[in-house]
Design a protein around this motif. Structure first.
Motif, PDB file in Angstrom:
ATOM      1  N   SER A   1       0.830  -1.204   0.000  1.00  0.00           N
ATOM      2  CA  SER A   1       0.000   0.000   0.000  1.00  0.00           C
ATOM      3  C   SER A   1       0.863   1.253   0.000  1.00  0.00           C
ATOM      4  O   SER A   1       0.609   2.206  -0.729  1.00  0.00           O
ATOM      5  N   THR A   2       1.924   1.224   0.838  1.00  0.00           N
ATOM      6  CA  THR A   2       2.839   2.370   0.874  1.00  0.00           C
ATOM      7  C   THR A   2       3.514   2.585  -0.471  1.00  0.00           C
ATOM      8  O   THR A   2       3.649   3.708  -0.959  1.00  0.00           O
ATOM      9  N   SER A   3       3.937   1.438  -1.070  1.00  0.00           N
ATOM     10  CA  SER A   3       4.583   1.539  -2.389  1.00  0.00           C
ATOM     11  C   SER A   3       3.611   2.065  -3.441  1.00  0.00           C
ATOM     12  O   SER A   3       3.975   2.866  -4.292  1.00  0.00           O
ATOM     13  N   SER A   4       2.324   1.577  -3.340  1.00  0.00           N
ATOM     14  CA  SER A   4       1.323   2.049  -4.304  1.00  0.00           C
ATOM     15  C   SER A   4       1.064   3.546  -4.149  1.00  0.00           C
ATOM     16  O   SER A   4       0.977   4.283  -5.133  1.00  0.00           O
ATOM     17  N   ASP A   5       0.955   3.986  -2.864  1.00  0.00           N
ATOM     18  CA  ASP A   5       0.754   5.418  -2.629  1.00  0.00           C
ATOM     19  C   ASP A   5       1.935   6.231  -3.134  1.00  0.00           C
ATOM     20  O   ASP A   5       1.774   7.302  -3.719  1.00  0.00           O
ATOM     21  N   LYS A   6       3.145   5.702  -2.920  1.00  0.00           N
ATOM     22  CA  LYS A   6       4.336   6.397  -3.392  1.00  0.00           C
ATOM     23  C   LYS A   6       4.346   6.476  -4.908  1.00  0.00           C
ATOM     24  O   LYS A   6       4.683   7.511  -5.494  1.00  0.00           O
ATOM     25  N   ASP A   7       3.943   5.331  -5.556  1.00  0.00           N
ATOM     26  CA  ASP A   7       3.888   5.343  -7.021  1.00  0.00           C
ATOM     27  C   ASP A   7       2.858   6.346  -7.524  1.00  0.00           C
ATOM     28  O   ASP A   7       3.092   7.056  -8.519  1.00  0.00           O
ATOM     29  N   LYS A   8       1.712   6.415  -6.828  1.00  0.00           N
ATOM     30  CA  LYS A   8       0.678   7.378  -7.229  1.00  0.00           C
ATOM     31  C   LYS A   8       1.194   8.805  -7.084  1.00  0.00           C
ATOM     32  O   LYS A   8       0.975   9.649  -7.949  1.00  0.00           O
ATOM     33  N   ASP A   9       1.871   9.065  -5.930  1.00  0.00           N
ATOM     34  CA  ASP A   9       2.425  10.410  -5.722  1.00  0.00           C
ATOM     35  C   ASP A   9       3.462  10.751  -6.782  1.00  0.00           C
ATOM     36  O   ASP A   9       3.485  11.860  -7.323  1.00  0.00           O
ATOM     37  N   ASP A  10       4.335   9.758  -7.085  1.00  0.00           N
ATOM     38  CA  ASP A  10       5.348   9.996  -8.121  1.00  0.00           C
ATOM     39  C   ASP A  10       4.696  10.255  -9.474  1.00  0.00           C
ATOM     40  O   ASP A  10       5.127  11.131 -10.230  1.00  0.00           O
ATOM     41  N   LYS A  11       3.650   9.457  -9.767  1.00  0.00           N
ATOM     42  CA  LYS A  11       2.954   9.634 -11.044  1.00  0.00           C
ATOM     43  C   LYS A  11       2.281  11.003 -11.099  1.00  0.00           C
ATOM     44  O   LYS A  11       2.319  11.692 -12.139  1.00  0.00           O
ATOM     45  N   ALA A  12       1.646  11.400  -9.979  1.00  0.00           N
ATOM     46  CA  ALA A  12       0.979  12.708  -9.944  1.00  0.00           C
ATOM     47  C   ALA A  12       1.999  13.836 -10.092  1.00  0.00           C
ATOM     48  O   ALA A  12       1.772  14.808 -10.813  1.00  0.00           O
TER      49      ALA A  12
ATOM     50  N   GLU B   1       4.877  13.577 -11.592  1.00  0.00           N
ATOM     51  CA  GLU B   1       5.361  13.550 -12.971  1.00  0.00           C
ATOM     52  C   GLU B   1       4.357  14.204 -13.915  1.00  0.00           C
ATOM     53  O   GLU B   1       4.725  14.966 -14.809  1.00  0.00           O
ATOM     54  N   GLN B   2       3.056  13.902 -13.711  1.00  0.00           N
ATOM     55  CA  GLN B   2       2.026  14.515 -14.543  1.00  0.00           C
ATOM     56  C   GLN B   2       1.993  16.024 -14.341  1.00  0.00           C
ATOM     57  O   GLN B   2       1.834  16.789 -15.305  1.00  0.00           O
ATOM     58  N   ALA B   3       2.113  16.460 -13.079  1.00  0.00           N
ATOM     59  CA  ALA B   3       2.119  17.897 -12.811  1.00  0.00           C
ATOM     60  C   ALA B   3       3.322  18.565 -13.464  1.00  0.00           C
ATOM     61  O   ALA B   3       3.223  19.653 -14.021  1.00  0.00           O
ATOM     62  N   LYS B   4       4.477  17.877 -13.415  1.00  0.00           N
ATOM     63  CA  LYS B   4       5.674  18.430 -14.050  1.00  0.00           C
ATOM     64  C   LYS B   4       5.491  18.528 -15.558  1.00  0.00           C
ATOM     65  O   LYS B   4       5.860  19.525 -16.185  1.00  0.00           O
ATOM     66  N   GLU B   5       4.912  17.445 -16.169  1.00  0.00           N
ATOM     67  CA  GLU B   5       4.677  17.465 -17.604  1.00  0.00           C
ATOM     68  C   GLU B   5       3.688  18.562 -17.991  1.00  0.00           C
ATOM     69  O   GLU B   5       3.866  19.258 -18.993  1.00  0.00           O
ATOM     70  N   GLN B   6       2.612  18.735 -17.182  1.00  0.00           N
ATOM     71  CA  GLN B   6       1.630  19.772 -17.472  1.00  0.00           C
ATOM     72  C   GLN B   6       2.254  21.159 -17.362  1.00  0.00           C
ATOM     73  O   GLN B   6       1.985  22.053 -18.189  1.00  0.00           O
ATOM     74  N   ALA B   7       3.105  21.357 -16.333  1.00  0.00           N
ATOM     75  CA  ALA B   7       3.778  22.651 -16.189  1.00  0.00           C
ATOM     76  C   ALA B   7       4.700  22.919 -17.365  1.00  0.00           C
ATOM     77  O   ALA B   7       4.775  24.045 -17.870  1.00  0.00           O
TER      78      ALA B   7
END
Length: 239
Positions: A106-117, A119-125
């Motif tokens: 669960s921690t790894s999944s949350d970390k992956d979600k945070d990393d993905k979010a 990354e998406q925010a960085k790409e959008q910026a």
């Protein structure tokens, strides 16, 4: 921890329990022997060591029973065999491992979600920055094109003004030239004063050597004469 490790641990607890029982029996036997021999032997004047005795008593009457109690509370079950106890212990550990694995997943999944979010925010910026840069570049190009257009229009207007000025100057120069030419023509023009017994035909023969109708028409046009009639004293221009 594997099943063999749990089995070895339980075996060590069993051996420890047996050794503790054996030690208690030995202590009881020694105590009885000391009690029986106290009547026959005189006490020796030796220096008593209180601390080792207190330590032995503490271990014998507090730590050992406490260890046995912990063992029975944690591991002993009268209705279960050693194999069942090992199995239950192993199942508990496996359950704990599963829970820990789930928590880690669960921690790894949350970390992956945070990393993905992130990354998406960085790409959008980055996309927004590129879009803003493109808009600024387009605005600058449009501004440059507008300035170039205005400069071209100003250049064309200046060229037209210069052309009109030159045309006006050329027109004035032509008019001045024509006026000067007319003036020179007027100055250079010959005149003849009509005398008695002269007519237009004779004047043409005198100055041009030709009395044709063309020559007469030229003289009439220069003097504005409707016909060939002349009178004495009249000044005739000879073109």
């Amino acid at each position: 921890m594997s099943k063999e490790d749990y089995r070895d641990k339980i075996e060590e607890h069993r051996q420890s329990f047996e050794e503790e029982q054996q030690e208690q029996q030995n202590l009881s036997r020694v105590s009885r022997m000391n009690k029986n021999g106290s009547n026959n032997k005189k006490p020796k004047k030796t220096k008593q060591r209180k601390f080792p005795l207190m330590t032995i008593l503490f271990v014998a009457f507090i730590l050992i029973p406490l260890t046995i109690l912990i063992y029975f509370v944690q591991f002993y079950d009268p209705g279960k065999t050693i194999e069942e106890a090992e199995k239950d212990t192993l199942d508990s550990v496996v359950e704990i491992d599963k829970t820990g694995s789930k928590a880690e997943a669960s921690t790894s999944s949350d970390k992956d979600k945070d990393d993905k979010a992130n990354e998406q925010a960085k790409e959008q910026a980055q996309k927004d920055a590129e879009k803003l840069a493109a808009q600024q570049k387009a605005a600058e190009e449009a501004k440059k094109a507008e300035e170039a257009k205005k400069a071209e229009q100003a250049k064309i207007a200046q060229q037209q003004a210069e052309a009109a000025k030159k045309a006006e100057e050329a027109k004035k120069a032509e008019e001045a030239r024509k006026a000067e030419q007319a003036k020179q023509n007027a100055a250079n023009a010959k005149t003849h004063t009509v005398k008695s017994n002269e007519n237009l035909y004779r004047i043409a023969l005198k100055y041009y050597g030709d009395g044709s109708e063309a020559t007469l028409a030229k003289i009439r046009a220069a003097n504005g004469m409707p016909n060939d009639t002349v009178f004495v004293g009249q000044v005739i221009k000879l073109p």
